[in-house]
Motif scaffolding. Sequence first.
Motif, mmCIF file in Angstrom:
data_model
loop_
_atom_site.group_PDB
_atom_site.id
_atom_site.type_symbol
_atom_site.label_atom_id
_atom_site.label_comp_id
_atom_site.label_asym_id
_atom_site.label_seq_id
_atom_site.Cartn_x
_atom_site.Cartn_y
_atom_site.Cartn_z
ATOM 1 N N GLU A 30 72.570 27.399 28.440
ATOM 2 C CA GLU A 30 71.769 27.294 27.231
ATOM 3 C C GLU A 30 70.854 28.485 27.081
ATOM 4 O O GLU A 30 70.481 29.144 28.060
ATOM 5 N N THR A 31 70.510 28.765 25.833
ATOM 6 C CA THR A 31 69.513 29.778 25.504
ATOM 7 C C THR A 31 68.463 29.137 24.595
ATOM 8 O O THR A 31 68.083 29.690 23.570
ATOM 9 N N CYS A 32 68.015 27.952 24.981
ATOM 10 C CA CYS A 32 67.030 27.178 24.205
ATOM 11 C C CYS A 32 65.710 27.087 24.963
ATOM 12 O O CYS A 32 65.037 26.046 24.946
ATOM 13 N N VAL A 44 67.111 22.163 27.001
ATOM 14 C CA VAL A 44 68.266 21.338 27.385
ATOM 15 C C VAL A 44 68.277 21.117 28.892
ATOM 16 O O VAL A 44 68.556 20.015 29.376
ATOM 17 N N ALA A 96 74.582 25.028 24.898
ATOM 18 C CA ALA A 96 73.770 25.156 23.677
ATOM 19 C C ALA A 96 73.225 26.573 23.675
ATOM 20 O O ALA A 96 72.223 26.862 24.342
ATOM 21 N N SER A 97 73.880 27.448 22.932
ATOM 22 C CA SER A 97 73.555 28.864 23.045
ATOM 23 C C SER A 97 73.687 29.550 21.701
ATOM 24 O O SER A 97 74.397 29.088 20.793
ATOM 25 N N GLN A 127 72.450 25.828 36.544
ATOM 26 C CA GLN A 127 72.197 26.550 35.295
ATOM 27 C C GLN A 127 72.960 27.861 35.312
ATOM 28 O O GLN A 127 72.720 28.723 36.149
ATOM 29 N N VAL A 151 74.987 23.548 33.067
ATOM 30 C CA VAL A 151 74.225 23.748 31.830
ATOM 31 C C VAL A 151 74.189 25.229 31.522
ATOM 32 O O VAL A 151 73.778 26.046 32.361
#
Length: 464
Positions: free
Chosen positions: A203-205, A209, A352-353, A225, A201
């Motif tokens: 992501e920067t959410c 996520v 998701a970034s 991560q 994974v």
Amino acid sequence: MENNGERFVEDQYIIKENDFVVLQRGDVYKAVQILKKRKIIFEKQWFFLDNAIGELYGTTFDVVSGGSLHPRRAKRAEEPAEVKEAGMDNRNIVDDGKSQKLTREDIETLKEQGLKGQEIVQQLVENSTTFRDKTEFAQEKYIKKKKRKYESALTILKPSARIMALMYYGREPGKICYLRYDTLAQMLSLGNVHAGSKVLVFETCAGLVLGAVMERMGGYGSVIQMYPGGGPTRAATDSFGFPTRFQQTLHEFPLCKVNALLAGTLSLDEEAKGAGGEPSSQSDAALGDREEGRAEDMETSAAGPENENKEKERAKESKAQEKKTKMEEKRKKLSAAAALLEGRNADGLLIASRFQPCPVLLSLLKLIAPSRPFVVYCQYREPLIECYSKLRELGGVINLRLSETWLRHYQVLPNRTHPVLLMSGAGGYLLSGTTIECDPPAASCSQRPDEPTAKRRKLHASEG
């Protein structure tokens, strides 16, 4: 044994101290932790959550005087008043602000007298000069609006991926890159996230996520991560309140060290030393400042120079020991994550970034096993088009698909079923595909250099 199992299941639905919960009032959500004697402010109202301990999740509470919560044991009547008179249309109603006889001071007086939200709404209905001239539908809208404003009730929910996505999207959508909950659900489905898998994974959410992936896996498998910068961000993940066994499946690895890992030149000692030499987050920095302040206070309060020297030596030894411990913990975490990544056999990849996804995707795809899915989310379409074109050129993937989700809510009521007027304009874009194992194609004089690799491989196979 059956009784013990039933008791364990029941305990999962009981609110306990130190639990992370989500408060709901209408369409507004807020994530908090259950702590005794802790003042919570939610929707311009303060209260304590002490009385919620021992109740079931999903219980609706009334906020009474003194900030205490009282659970609603029985469902009360929803309508504040039975009004039989209603107008045919609203064309003759003028909204000039003079139709309500009660002033703000009168409403505050009613609150001081102990009237509850239901009774205040009743007073507002009776003192409105235009209420009986409204249509039946307009009257229901008026009552619903006033109840939302004056009724002091809230519901305590157990955190889940859907609820957390709704909370962030409603309050701070920029923190989660405007990732809508239906798009998040598609990411989990297209990424084939399930218990026992090994998922990467990036992501920067705010950890949304990551938390959704951990929830779907149920504490079985491994989640790595990949994080940029000095350390991972897990604000939303912490709000899920996962148990210890979930945390044991979570690993972290810096994105800047992926190339060194692939090349076999990764040095865990240097990475741990770099991470342990400086605070990895603002909280660590603040802790270091407080410790330095305490050391200075102890030095000034010492009676003589000998005591000062001893305190300085102790402070230095304590700092050195803490630094050594942090470095050792960091090295162990990196070693465990590197061991999982070295096999290059991850079962899935979710990205998701807010960063440009193409370099990240091409780098992390090398850690995925063949015949495994990957999903990339981006708020805009152009970065994913670049990824699509690059993957088609390089090959090694199939079933590439670039999609956009359109979501619209509907109001379903008797004689009033229609789409909700306000809706989100876009839910972002998803690029999904499946990795394959392929050998580099043999050179052929009939191939043109400007043709994509996948097309050249197909032509070469047909010629053979």
